[in-house]
Design a protein around this motif. Structure first.
Motif, mmCIF file in Angstrom:
data_model
loop_
_atom_site.group_PDB
_atom_site.id
_atom_site.type_symbol
_atom_site.label_atom_id
_atom_site.label_comp_id
_atom_site.label_asym_id
_atom_site.label_seq_id
_atom_site.Cartn_x
_atom_site.Cartn_y
_atom_site.Cartn_z
ATOM 1 N N LEU A 1 -29.184 7.236 8.621
ATOM 2 C CA LEU A 1 -28.627 8.476 9.524
ATOM 3 C C LEU A 1 -27.760 8.152 10.406
ATOM 4 O O LEU A 1 -26.769 8.878 10.751
ATOM 5 C CB LEU A 1 -29.869 9.242 9.886
ATOM 6 C CG LEU A 1 -30.739 9.871 8.673
ATOM 7 C CD1 LEU A 1 -32.263 10.247 9.381
ATOM 8 C CD2 LEU A 1 -30.025 10.864 8.157
ATOM 9 N N GLY A 2 -28.020 7.034 11.172
ATOM 10 C CA GLY A 2 -27.407 6.783 12.477
ATOM 11 C C GLY A 2 -26.038 6.366 12.126
ATOM 12 O O GLY A 2 -24.855 6.679 12.742
ATOM 13 N N PHE A 3 -25.841 5.544 11.065
ATOM 14 C CA PHE A 3 -24.286 5.280 10.269
ATOM 15 C C PHE A 3 -23.645 6.544 9.839
ATOM 16 O O PHE A 3 -22.261 6.503 10.354
ATOM 17 C CB PHE A 3 -24.635 4.239 9.348
ATOM 18 C CG PHE A 3 -23.389 3.898 8.776
ATOM 19 C CD1 PHE A 3 -22.424 2.945 9.487
ATOM 20 C CD2 PHE A 3 -22.721 4.264 7.462
ATOM 21 C CE1 PHE A 3 -21.009 2.482 9.176
ATOM 22 C CE2 PHE A 3 -21.531 3.766 7.018
ATOM 23 C CZ PHE A 3 -20.786 2.835 7.703
ATOM 24 N N VAL A 4 -24.182 7.582 9.186
ATOM 25 C CA VAL A 4 -23.545 8.506 8.892
ATOM 26 C C VAL A 4 -23.337 9.459 10.014
ATOM 27 O O VAL A 4 -21.983 10.001 10.106
ATOM 28 C CB VAL A 4 -24.460 9.398 7.849
ATOM 29 C CG1 VAL A 4 -23.796 10.958 7.718
ATOM 30 C CG2 VAL A 4 -24.385 8.738 6.559
ATOM 31 N N ALA A 5 -24.181 9.588 11.022
ATOM 32 C CA ALA A 5 -23.602 10.242 12.240
ATOM 33 C C ALA A 5 -22.436 9.700 13.017
ATOM 34 O O ALA A 5 -21.658 10.312 13.585
ATOM 35 C CB ALA A 5 -24.982 10.343 13.422
ATOM 36 N N LEU A 6 -22.355 8.437 12.920
ATOM 37 C CA LEU A 6 -21.562 7.771 13.779
ATOM 38 C C LEU A 6 -19.958 7.975 12.930
ATOM 39 O O LEU A 6 -18.925 8.150 13.464
ATOM 40 C CB LEU A 6 -21.846 6.132 13.926
ATOM 41 C CG LEU A 6 -20.630 5.346 14.195
ATOM 42 C CD1 LEU A 6 -20.330 5.385 15.838
ATOM 43 C CD2 LEU A 6 -20.830 3.730 14.096
ATOM 44 N N VAL A 7 -20.124 7.783 11.608
ATOM 45 C CA VAL A 7 -18.929 8.018 10.837
ATOM 46 C C VAL A 7 -18.473 9.538 11.078
ATOM 47 O O VAL A 7 -17.126 9.875 11.293
ATOM 48 C CB VAL A 7 -19.040 7.815 9.305
ATOM 49 C CG1 VAL A 7 -18.047 8.194 8.342
ATOM 50 C CG2 VAL A 7 -19.233 6.268 8.947
ATOM 51 N N LEU A 8 -19.410 10.636 11.155
ATOM 52 C CA LEU A 8 -19.042 12.017 11.217
ATOM 53 C C LEU A 8 -18.512 12.100 12.722
ATOM 54 O O LEU A 8 -17.403 12.938 12.760
ATOM 55 C CB LEU A 8 -20.284 12.660 11.151
ATOM 56 C CG LEU A 8 -20.530 12.881 9.682
ATOM 57 C CD1 LEU A 8 -21.987 13.835 9.570
ATOM 58 C CD2 LEU A 8 -19.614 13.685 8.667
ATOM 59 N N PHE A 9 -18.884 11.500 13.684
ATOM 60 C CA PHE A 9 -18.718 11.619 14.991
ATOM 61 C C PHE A 9 -16.925 11.070 15.310
ATOM 62 O O PHE A 9 -16.253 11.696 15.801
ATOM 63 C CB PHE A 9 -19.312 10.740 15.816
ATOM 64 C CG PHE A 9 -19.092 10.702 17.413
ATOM 65 C CD1 PHE A 9 -19.199 11.790 18.131
ATOM 66 C CD2 PHE A 9 -18.128 9.735 17.798
ATOM 67 C CE1 PHE A 9 -18.679 11.743 19.656
ATOM 68 C CE2 PHE A 9 -17.795 9.474 19.343
ATOM 69 C CZ PHE A 9 -18.131 10.807 19.907
ATOM 70 N N GLU A 10 -16.929 10.078 14.456
ATOM 71 C CA GLU A 10 -15.358 9.304 14.630
ATOM 72 C C GLU A 10 -14.376 10.242 13.716
ATOM 73 O O GLU A 10 -13.292 10.517 14.154
ATOM 74 C CB GLU A 10 -15.223 8.083 13.948
ATOM 75 C CG GLU A 10 -15.991 6.973 14.955
ATOM 76 C CD GLU A 10 -15.895 5.489 14.634
ATOM 77 O OE1 GLU A 10 -15.143 5.197 13.696
ATOM 78 O OE2 GLU A 10 -16.475 4.809 15.248
#
Length: 81
Positions: A58-67
């Motif tokens: 979830l954290g990785f997906v959130a990071l990609v979406l943020f970028e």
């Protein structure tokens, strides 16, 4: 046919999986009762590792979406670069 010391030695080699250290014929047996082992409630257990893996995904997906949304890396957004 082998004679002398060779006969006991050959007999021991043939029956090795079923002998003890004295060469006495014994049968390997399985335990009749399986011990009940309590699962650890903390530390490295299956449930904790599964939850940790899901949180990391979830954290990785959130990071990609943020970028994708902001157009800049998280370290740039935080002012670290």
């Amino acid at each position: 046919m082998a004679t002398g010391w060779a006969v006991p030695a050959l007999r021991l080699l043939i029956t090795f999986p079923y002998t003890n250290f004295l060469g006495v014929l014994t049968m390997k047996t399985e335990p009749s009762v399986t011990p009940m082992i309590d699962r650890p409630k903390s530390g490295f257990n299956d449930y904790a590792e599964r939850i940790n893996g899901r949180a990391a995904m979830l954290g990785f997906v959130a990071l990609v979406l943020f970028e994708l949304v902001t157009g800049q890396a998280i370290v740039t957004w935080l002012g670290l670069r």
